[in-house]
Scaffold this active site. Structure first.
Site, PDB file in Angstrom:
ATOM      1  N   VAL A  63     -15.853 -75.518 -62.493  1.00 20.93           N
ATOM      2  CA  VAL A  63     -16.647 -76.762 -62.828  1.00 20.93           C
ATOM      3  C   VAL A  63     -16.295 -77.352 -64.206  1.00 20.93           C
ATOM      4  O   VAL A  63     -16.492 -78.433 -64.311  1.00 20.93           O
ATOM      5  CB  VAL A  63     -18.361 -76.369 -62.908  1.00 20.93           C
ATOM      6  CG1 VAL A  63     -18.927 -76.036 -61.788  1.00 20.93           C
ATOM      7  CG2 VAL A  63     -18.692 -75.404 -64.238  1.00 20.93           C
ATOM      8  N   ASN A  89     -26.099 -75.150 -61.783  1.00 21.87           N
ATOM      9  CA  ASN A  89     -26.435 -73.982 -62.155  1.00 21.87           C
ATOM     10  C   ASN A  89     -25.418 -72.798 -62.967  1.00 21.87           C
ATOM     11  O   ASN A  89     -25.631 -72.031 -63.716  1.00 21.87           O
ATOM     12  CB  ASN A  89     -27.117 -73.106 -61.021  1.00 21.87           C
ATOM     13  CG  ASN A  89     -27.323 -71.494 -61.025  1.00 21.87           C
ATOM     14  OD1 ASN A  89     -28.207 -71.387 -61.682  1.00 21.87           O
ATOM     15  ND2 ASN A  89     -26.311 -70.561 -60.949  1.00 21.87           N
ATOM     16  N   SER A 141     -32.215 -74.205 -70.638  1.00 16.63           N
ATOM     17  CA  SER A 141     -32.589 -72.831 -71.152  1.00 16.63           C
ATOM     18  C   SER A 141     -33.580 -73.078 -71.922  1.00 16.63           C
ATOM     19  O   SER A 141     -33.604 -74.029 -72.859  1.00 16.63           O
ATOM     20  CB  SER A 141     -31.208 -72.264 -71.669  1.00 16.63           C
ATOM     21  OG  SER A 141     -31.803 -70.916 -72.577  1.00 16.63           O
ATOM     22  N   TYR A 154     -24.167 -72.055 -77.139  1.00 17.16           N
ATOM     23  CA  TYR A 154     -24.816 -72.323 -75.777  1.00 17.16           C
ATOM     24  C   TYR A 154     -25.943 -73.135 -75.859  1.00 17.16           C
ATOM     25  O   TYR A 154     -26.488 -74.046 -75.018  1.00 17.16           O
ATOM     26  CB  TYR A 154     -25.283 -70.644 -75.501  1.00 17.16           C
ATOM     27  CG  TYR A 154     -26.133 -70.765 -74.317  1.00 17.16           C
ATOM     28  CD1 TYR A 154     -25.421 -70.533 -72.980  1.00 17.16           C
ATOM     29  CD2 TYR A 154     -27.513 -70.520 -74.089  1.00 17.16           C
ATOM     30  CE1 TYR A 154     -26.114 -70.167 -72.009  1.00 17.16           C
ATOM     31  CE2 TYR A 154     -28.232 -69.984 -73.079  1.00 17.16           C
ATOM     32  CZ  TYR A 154     -27.242 -70.156 -71.891  1.00 17.16           C
ATOM     33  OH  TYR A 154     -28.296 -70.036 -70.595  1.00 17.16           O
ATOM     34  N   ALA A 155     -26.707 -73.284 -77.159  1.00 18.07           N
ATOM     35  CA  ALA A 155     -28.022 -73.927 -77.512  1.00 18.07           C
ATOM     36  C   ALA A 155     -27.404 -75.455 -77.360  1.00 18.07           C
ATOM     37  O   ALA A 155     -28.091 -76.379 -76.845  1.00 18.07           O
ATOM     38  CB  ALA A 155     -28.460 -73.680 -78.861  1.00 18.07           C
ATOM     39  N   ALA A 156     -26.353 -75.697 -77.787  1.00 16.71           N
ATOM     40  CA  ALA A 156     -25.894 -77.297 -78.115  1.00 16.71           C
ATOM     41  C   ALA A 156     -25.709 -77.603 -76.618  1.00 16.71           C
ATOM     42  O   ALA A 156     -25.861 -78.724 -76.296  1.00 16.71           O
ATOM     43  CB  ALA A 156     -24.478 -77.322 -78.836  1.00 16.71           C
ATOM     44  N   LYS A 158     -26.825 -76.571 -73.773  1.00 16.03           N
ATOM     45  CA  LYS A 158     -28.099 -76.623 -73.060  1.00 16.03           C
ATOM     46  C   LYS A 158     -29.086 -77.813 -73.563  1.00 16.03           C
ATOM     47  O   LYS A 158     -30.014 -78.156 -72.909  1.00 16.03           O
ATOM     48  CB  LYS A 158     -28.854 -75.234 -73.004  1.00 16.03           C
ATOM     49  CG  LYS A 158     -28.086 -74.236 -72.346  1.00 16.03           C
ATOM     50  CD  LYS A 158     -27.833 -74.303 -70.707  1.00 16.03           C
ATOM     51  CE  LYS A 158     -27.265 -73.225 -70.225  1.00 16.03           C
ATOM     52  NZ  LYS A 158     -27.027 -73.537 -68.610  1.00 16.03           N
ATOM     53  N   ILE A 187     -34.317 -64.019 -67.849  1.00 16.42           N
ATOM     54  CA  ILE A 187     -34.390 -63.497 -66.568  1.00 16.42           C
ATOM     55  C   ILE A 187     -33.311 -62.551 -66.237  1.00 16.42           C
ATOM     56  O   ILE A 187     -32.163 -62.562 -66.822  1.00 16.42           O
ATOM     57  CB  ILE A 187     -33.611 -64.908 -65.656  1.00 16.42           C
ATOM     58  CG1 ILE A 187     -34.494 -66.196 -65.980  1.00 16.42           C
ATOM     59  CG2 ILE A 187     -33.949 -64.702 -64.099  1.00 16.42           C
ATOM     60  CD1 ILE A 187     -35.971 -66.119 -65.877  1.00 16.42           C
TER      61      ILE A 187
END
Ligand code: NAP
Length: 246
Positions: A63, A89, A141, A154-156, A158, A187
C-alpha cells in the site's frame, strides 16, 4: 440492504483484524479482496474463505507504493467491474522514543500507515465517484487521538488518518460515498503479540470492560459501517476500546 455481492477490498486482510474482517464480510456474501503484501498469509486466508464457502481473492499489494496500488485496483476492476467497499486496515509499527527514532522508522510508518491510506483511497475513489456509491473505512487508533510513549511516527500517521477521514467525508458525501474511521484500543493480534505478557496484562486491567480486544470486536464495526443501510453515518470516528480512552 447489506453487502451481498458487494466487492470489498480489505488491506492487510491476511492477518489480525484484517483477517477477522475478511471472514466476516465473506460470511455476509461480499466478494472480498484480500489485499496484503504477505503472500503466504494472503493465500492461506483465500483458501480458508473458499473452504467456508465464501468468495475471496488474494491480490498482492504494497500500500505504500502507488504503482502497486494502481495494479491492485486494475486487477479488482478487471475481475469484478466494481469496488463498493475499501477498508484501509494495513498498518505497521516501528516504535522508539523520540530521541532515538530513526528517520527510516519515521518514514516507513508514515509511508504505510498514512500515505498508504491516501494512495488506496485515491485509487478507488475514481471508479466509486463514477458509480455514485462507496463505503470507505479507515483504521486509526486510540494512539492517534491520545498519543502513546514510543509511538511518535504511529501517532502522527493515525492522527493524520482522522484528518483525511473528516476531509473525505465532506468531499465525497455528495457523491454517495461515506468515509468513517475506527479507532481500536489494544487488540490481540500479531501486532501486539510481541509485547511482554505482563505489559499486556497491565493494559487489560486498565480497560473498563476488563479485557483486551479481539479482532472480531473491530470487524463487527467495519461490517456495520460498510453496510448499505449505514449511509447516514459519515465522518464518524468510532472508538472500539472497551472504554480505555475514557
Ligand atoms: P497485523 O496483524 O500486523 O496485520 C496487518 C497486516 O497488514 C499484515 O498482514 C501485514 O503484513 C500487512 N501489511 C503491513 N504493511 C503492509 C503494506 N505496506 N502493504 C500491504 N499489507 C501490509 O496488524 P493488526 O493488529 O491486525 O492491525 C490492523 C490495523 O489496526 C492496523 O492499521 C493497525 O495500526 C490498527 N490497530 C491495531 C491495534 C492493535 O492493538 N492490534 C490497535 C489500534 C489500531 P506483515 O505481517 O507481513 O507485515
Amino acid at each position: 440492504m447489506g453487502m451481498r455481492d458487494h466487492v470489498a477490498i480489505i488491506t492487510g486482510g491476511g492477518s489480525g483484524i484484517g483477517w477477522a474482517a475478511v471472514k466476516a464480510f465473506a460470511e455476509r456474501g461480499a466478494r472480498v479482496v484480500i489485499a496484503d503484501w504477505n503472500a503466504d498469509e494472503g493465500r492461506k486466508a483465500e483458501d480458508a474463505v473458499h473452504a467456508l464457502g465464501g468468495e475471496a481473492r488474494f491480490v498482492a499489494v504494497d500500500v505504500s507504493q502507488p504503482e502497486s496500488v494502481a495494479k491492485l485496483v486494475e486487477t479488482v476492476l478487471g475481475a469484478y467491474g466494481q469496488i463498493d467497499i475499501l477498508i484501509n486496515n494495513a498498518g505497521i509499527t516501528r516504535d522508539a522514543m523520540l530521541h532515538k527514532m530513526s528517520y527510516e522508522a519515521w518514514q516507513r510508518v508514515i509511508d504505510v500507515n498514512l500515505s498508504g491510506v491516501f494512495y488506496c483511497t485515491q485509487a478507488v475513489v475514481r471508479p466509486m465517484r463514477k458509480r455514485g456509491y462507496g463505503r470507505i473505512i479507515n483504521t486509526s487508533s486510540i494512539v492517534g487521538r491520545f498519543g502513546n510513549v514510543g509511538q511518535t511516527n504511529y501517532a502522527a500517521a493515525k492522527a493524520g488518518v482522522i484528518g483525511m477521514t473528516l476531509t473525505w467525508a465532506k468531499e465525497l458525501g455528495p457523491k454517495g460515498i461515506t468515509v468513517n474511521a475506527v479507532a481500536p484500543g489494544f487488540i490481540r493480534t500479531p501486532m501486539t503479540a510481541a509485547m511482554p505478557p505482563d505489559i499486556l496484562q497491565q493494559m487489560a486491567e486498565k480497560v473498563p470492560v476488563g479485557r483486551l480486544g479481539e479482532p472480531e470486536d473491530i470487524a463487527r464495526v467495519y461490517l456495520f459501517l460498510a453496510d448499505e443501510a449505514s449511509g447516514y453515518i459519515n465522518g464518524a470516528v468510532i472508538s472500539v476500546d472497551g472504554g480505555l480512552s475514557l
